[in-house]
Scaffold this motif. Structure first.
Motif, mmCIF file in Angstrom:
data_model
loop_
_atom_site.group_PDB
_atom_site.id
_atom_site.type_symbol
_atom_site.label_atom_id
_atom_site.label_comp_id
_atom_site.label_asym_id
_atom_site.label_seq_id
_atom_site.Cartn_x
_atom_site.Cartn_y
_atom_site.Cartn_z
ATOM 1 N N THR A 142 2.669 1.404 -3.605
ATOM 2 C CA THR A 142 1.867 1.649 -4.811
ATOM 3 C C THR A 142 0.766 2.685 -4.624
ATOM 4 O O THR A 142 0.138 3.093 -5.608
ATOM 5 C CB THR A 142 1.178 0.347 -5.279
ATOM 6 O OG1 THR A 142 0.231 -0.045 -4.267
ATOM 7 C CG2 THR A 142 2.180 -0.769 -5.496
ATOM 8 N N GLY A 143 0.461 3.048 -3.368
ATOM 9 C CA GLY A 143 -0.662 3.943 -3.134
ATOM 10 C C GLY A 143 -2.001 3.272 -3.329
ATOM 11 O O GLY A 143 -3.044 3.925 -3.393
ATOM 12 N N ARG A 144 -2.005 1.947 -3.469
ATOM 13 C CA ARG A 144 -3.222 1.208 -3.776
ATOM 14 C C ARG A 144 -3.459 0.110 -2.730
ATOM 15 O O ARG A 144 -2.513 -0.450 -2.178
ATOM 16 C CB ARG A 144 -3.097 0.571 -5.167
ATOM 17 C CG ARG A 144 -3.196 1.590 -6.279
ATOM 18 C CD ARG A 144 -2.422 1.207 -7.534
ATOM 19 N NE ARG A 144 -2.707 -0.101 -8.108
ATOM 20 C CZ ARG A 144 -3.749 -0.395 -8.883
ATOM 21 N NH1 ARG A 144 -4.649 0.544 -9.175
ATOM 22 N NH2 ARG A 144 -3.890 -1.599 -9.392
ATOM 23 N N ALA A 175 0.834 -1.212 0.000
ATOM 24 C CA ALA A 175 0.000 0.000 0.000
ATOM 25 C C ALA A 175 0.863 1.254 0.000
ATOM 26 O O ALA A 175 0.577 2.225 -0.708
ATOM 27 C CB ALA A 175 -0.938 -0.009 1.207
ATOM 28 N N GLN A 176 1.929 1.263 0.800
ATOM 29 C CA GLN A 176 2.819 2.426 0.801
ATOM 30 C C GLN A 176 3.548 2.538 -0.538
ATOM 31 O O GLN A 176 3.749 3.634 -1.059
ATOM 32 C CB GLN A 176 3.827 2.335 1.961
ATOM 33 C CG GLN A 176 4.891 3.440 1.902
ATOM 34 C CD GLN A 176 5.776 3.522 3.139
ATOM 35 O OE1 GLN A 176 5.339 3.221 4.252
ATOM 36 N NE2 GLN A 176 7.014 3.945 2.949
ATOM 37 N N ASP A 199 -5.755 4.581 -4.258
ATOM 38 C CA ASP A 199 -6.476 4.732 -2.992
ATOM 39 C C ASP A 199 -5.911 5.847 -2.125
ATOM 40 O O ASP A 199 -6.648 6.477 -1.368
ATOM 41 C CB ASP A 199 -6.445 3.406 -2.223
ATOM 42 C CG ASP A 199 -7.236 2.318 -2.950
ATOM 43 O OD1 ASP A 199 -8.467 2.371 -2.884
ATOM 44 O OD2 ASP A 199 -6.627 1.453 -3.618
ATOM 45 N N GLY A 200 -4.628 6.049 -2.233
ATOM 46 C CA GLY A 200 -3.993 7.054 -1.383
ATOM 47 C C GLY A 200 -4.441 8.455 -1.740
ATOM 48 O O GLY A 200 -4.417 8.832 -2.911
ATOM 49 N N PHE A 228 1.970 7.461 -0.247
ATOM 50 C CA PHE A 228 2.353 7.439 -1.664
ATOM 51 C C PHE A 228 1.982 8.762 -2.330
ATOM 52 O O PHE A 228 2.808 9.422 -2.969
ATOM 53 C CB PHE A 228 1.629 6.265 -2.339
ATOM 54 C CG PHE A 228 1.758 6.198 -3.834
ATOM 55 C CD1 PHE A 228 2.784 5.481 -4.436
ATOM 56 C CD2 PHE A 228 0.825 6.841 -4.654
ATOM 57 C CE1 PHE A 228 2.889 5.412 -5.828
ATOM 58 C CE2 PHE A 228 0.929 6.777 -6.040
ATOM 59 C CZ PHE A 228 1.965 6.064 -6.638
ATOM 60 N N SER A 268 -1.501 4.066 2.443
ATOM 61 C CA SER A 268 -1.444 4.367 1.000
ATOM 62 C C SER A 268 -1.398 5.870 0.739
ATOM 63 O O SER A 268 -0.934 6.312 -0.314
ATOM 64 C CB SER A 268 -2.649 3.750 0.264
ATOM 65 O OG SER A 268 -3.851 4.339 0.722
#
Lengths: 554, 554
Positions: free
Chosen positions: A123-125, A120-121, A425-426, A405, A402
């Motif tokens: 890819t931001g997803r 999550a960190q 998501d981020g 990111f 996320s």
């Protein structure tokens, strides 16, 4: 509120398209908040831009360096609070100082275990979007797909030098590794502490593992059943586009508890070395140091500093604290203390499975690693950026890992390189951070997955633990997480009567958005492919894995 | 250690008789520690004496004033830690400041509920020693015996003016009340929040009480079954040796939620008034302010300051914080800030029975009010004495609330008035406090009673929850309270194998000491006797009580 909503809908396009051609595609709830706050967000964005421009001007036209320290399996309250240090019977003075010099993000949510949080960190997803929700321990033959756009890739596009040292744990196939995912240089373990502290001879001798090889093999039909740390690839090193090699292991060598300590010390030393190298370059840097302490499982002749608690966990916590202190001192020595953002946080709650031996037990929130209750996903999280983020501050708005990111990309001036062809998501939390103003947060909820199943929804102060298949949503339990941190006393039926339907709608909107942006699979492949010096025992382990994988096709 | 023990045994007599003719009689474990540390303690005592003499010299030859603020039913972590304020969704800035200006006693142990904790602080003795372990709610006909020597009596002998405002809750017979137990002046409730926030019409309307009078009385055979707040005596006032009168209630008047608020405000106002009066006297003062917030149970049109949490508990916590702030400001205004010791602490854990409505739920430790787990008996505790006790300090040694009796008597120069004819559980912790040195504590254990039964023993970091009757002690569960604050994962069987027998011996020594100093009964009597203006309905309630009490004699 309705009037305000109608007024701002006209501004949505303007506020969503911040200094870019196309807006980032977010999840559904984001647009409900944007419709209500878009006008304010546009103002805040302008103020953030001004602040960042001012910083860059003072910093030779460059955005700040970024150092991400992501720590394994530490529950909320383990770091940064002297009173809770006393409760635990150990001290983390250096981390507490870092907290005093920066901001605590009180409501930082991670995913419930190592791999998904790191995904999550990175890819931001949400990890479910590319099938990366599971945390594997041994050879698995899958990993983070190469077509994911990582924070390192975004920052690299934005002119950063990038480096990664320590844990990685996002797959054992080549395309998932750090040096193939945007990092100029990487030295990282492929697996995690399950391999490195459990599946070896010292752990067997200490009975940390249940059996493994310490019983009469006459009763073993399947020699391929149990993993062996020494047969798996341990730590690899390489540069972007260059060869990847396993380091510090020779063919036939056995992995030991001592080698685990050696590896951790080497990660720390390498991080200091990388800091020095990167500080000498003209580009800003993004350095990830993801240590593999405090989590550990064997004692094997080790010693730590004295503490009222004593034992493995306290020893390693104090070692971690010393190392963090050393890095902060190094930043000062290098003169980059003020233009380097340091983010220090845990990756998920306590690993309660090892609680009796180690002391990894939840204090404040219910549950630990793997659980989707607050204790699984709430962590200590600090961000330090002198002069830009207020010292000794806290914000109490919801932030998901996320969001780092998106927020760091923005702060680095690289958010135009965030991909527009997929759901991100981020959300951008830079206004909340820079103004130390929790009302400027851009998220009021998280949907907590266990691997690929949504298990809980948190929205402002309410938490719904979703009923399992075949259970009635009418009886689903709501908790007020300010009043009941251990999720023991469900709040009244009125909240349930309204909240039940509303939370079902939140979930519905989240699932509905997947029609446009469907979840995809992870990258499957042959483990360890491309490692130049693969040991024969590792090759055998890969063959055993492939044999098992193909057995379903017979 | 053995050598040191043998060396110091010869010094025991000297070190135990600190500046007095006869030593205070303590419980058995004390003498085991004294044999090991007596020599050091003698040195520390001399240093403490010198410090106290120095203070008195600067303070016109007088010992310090003492203000005791004892708060109801607040678990560990509710006050003094900004990060945990955020977790709870409210803020206690004034109390946090008090914490910053003073010392946190991290391991302060109370008794598991209101009455016994107040008895332990008041007498320096475990409540079981005079049958005061139970917390009653309505008319009970017993209380603290007149022959107990209270902290107020000791300090009075030592030249202090004494005053008590707020909760008392140590009995409804006259000899137990504050004005008859050493206080020059007292204004206090006789019962507690059970009476004052539950047994009245507003609470019935809000369905806080289950029924009471809100159903058809045709189904009620026994009109004397349920209590009525309005029939009980609420708040009394009086001076030592003078008449005692109920205040703010007229015959026929109904007790209400509004009157509860009014009473609490009156306690606060009276405390400020007493501070002003006492500051003007030439003697030092001992003022107890035992507020009856934050615990409350009815809403009834009330409003509080905004907070992310909201609701009754957060409202009242913030009100308490404001009031504490007002008192600290008053101390400054009166110029007595530096020569007044302020002790602020909780009396036991959260009242989890009211958790769903109120938010009184445990965060850090297991259990709440009434439980003998850590959560029942661990509280936030602060002591502030500028110039004498270090600002922003903590000590992590075990302190029991009874130690305040002995320690404050010593600091007031009145310890020669502590009785020598009975067992005193409270030990002198002044060296630990004044040197902010946890190694100078004189207690390493507590025996936790539930009413009259020992239920747990804590010794340094280990806790044994005693097995019930008929349960094997071999299976009793040991916990490491640093590693496992929620007492969920028992520590290994080795600790049990050694610890089981050792903890049984601790309990045996404690019980054995009762042969010389046997437990006694509380004072039994006629409730409310001696109240000048007893209302007719209260008289009737007393008669109903006496009828019930005598029914066992038929």
């Amino acid at each position: 509120m309705i009037r305000k909503l109608l007024l701002t809908i006209g501004l949505m396009q303007v506020s969503a398209v911040h200094a870019q051609d196309a807006p980032i595609a977010h999840d559904a709830e984001y647009y409900i908040l944007e419709a209500q706050h878009g006008e304010q967000w546009a103002e805040d964005d302008a103020a953030v831009d001004a602040l960042l421009a001012e910083f860059q001007q003072k910093n030779g036209g460059k955005p700040p360096n970024i150092l991400s320290i992501l720590v394994d399996d530490m529950g909320f309250g383990d770091m940064g609070i002297p009173e809770l240090n006393a409760v635990r019977g150990y001290a983390t003075p250096n981390i507490n100082q870092l907290s005093d010099e920066g901001m605590r993000m009180v409501r930082m949510y991670t995913e419930p275990s190592c791999t998904p949080t790191r995904v999550a960190q990175t890819t931001g997803r949400l990890p479910v979007r590319m099938g990366m929700g599971d945390t594997t321990v041994d050879i698995s033959g899958f990993g983070l797909p190469g077509n994911e756009v990582t924070l390192a890739e975004v920052l690299k596009e934005g002119g950063y030098n990038t480096s990664h040292v320590g844990k990685w744990h996002m797959g054992d196939v080549a395309e998932s590794w750090a040096m193939n995912q945007g990092f100029d240089y990487a030295q990282h373990a492929i697996h995690q502490q399950g391999q490195l502290t459990i599946f070896h001879d010292d752990a067997i001798r200490e009975q940390v593992s249940v059996g493994l090889a310490d019983f009469d093999p006459v009763y073993t039909l399947d020699d391929l059943f149990r993993p062996d740390a020494s047969a798996m690839v341990t730590v690899v090193e390489g540069e972007a586009g260059g060869p990847v090699r396993e380091i510090r292991m020779q063919a036939g060598e056995r992995w030991t508890a001592a080698k685990y300590d050696e590896m951790n010390q080497a990660f720390q030393d390498k991080t200091v070395e990388e800091l020095r190298r990167l500080a000498g370059e003209s580009e800003p840097f993004f350095l990830q140091y993801w240590p593999m302490i405090p989590l550990d499982n064997t004692r094997a002749g080790r010693d730590g500093p004295d503490s009222p608690n004593g034992g493995l966990y306290a020893d390693k916590m104090q070692l971690l604290d010393t190392w963090v202190g050393d890095l902060m001192t190094e930043l000062k020595t290098l003169g980059i203390e003020d233009n380097t953002i340091v983010i220090l946080m845990g990756d998920n709650g306590h690993f309660t499975k090892y609680a009796p031996q180690s002391g990894f037990t939840p204090m404040i929130y219910r549950g630990g690693k793997g659980d989707t209750t607050e204790g699984g996903v709430r962590v200590d999280a600090f961000i330090r950026w002198p002069g830009m983020i207020g010292a000794d501050t806290m914000i109490n708005n919801i932030i998901h890992v996320s969001d780092l990111f998106t927020t760091l990309s923005r702060i680095a001036g690289a958010d135009q390189f965030i991909p527009r062809d997929r759901l991100v998501d981020g959300v951008d939390q830079s206004a909340a951070l820079l103004f130390a103003d929790e009302s400027k947060g851009r998220r009021d909820h998280v949907i907590v997955y266990s691997i690929s199943t949504p298990k809980a929804i948190v929205k402002d102060k309410l938490r719904l633990n979703l009923p399992g298949p075949g259970e009635s949503p009418i009886l689903a339990e709501f908790f007020d997480i300010f009043r009941d941190t251990h999720e023991k006393y469900p709040v009244s039926t009125e909240v349930g009567a309204w909240g039940g339907q509303e939370f079902v709608r939140i979930l519905g909107r989240h699932m509905g958005r997947k029609e446009k942006y469907p979840d995809g699979p992870p990258a499957y492949g042959v483990p360890y492919e491309g490692i130049e010096n693969l040991r024969p025992e590792s090759q055998s382990a890969v063959e055993a894995f492939l044999l098992k994988r193909s057995s379903v096709e017979k």
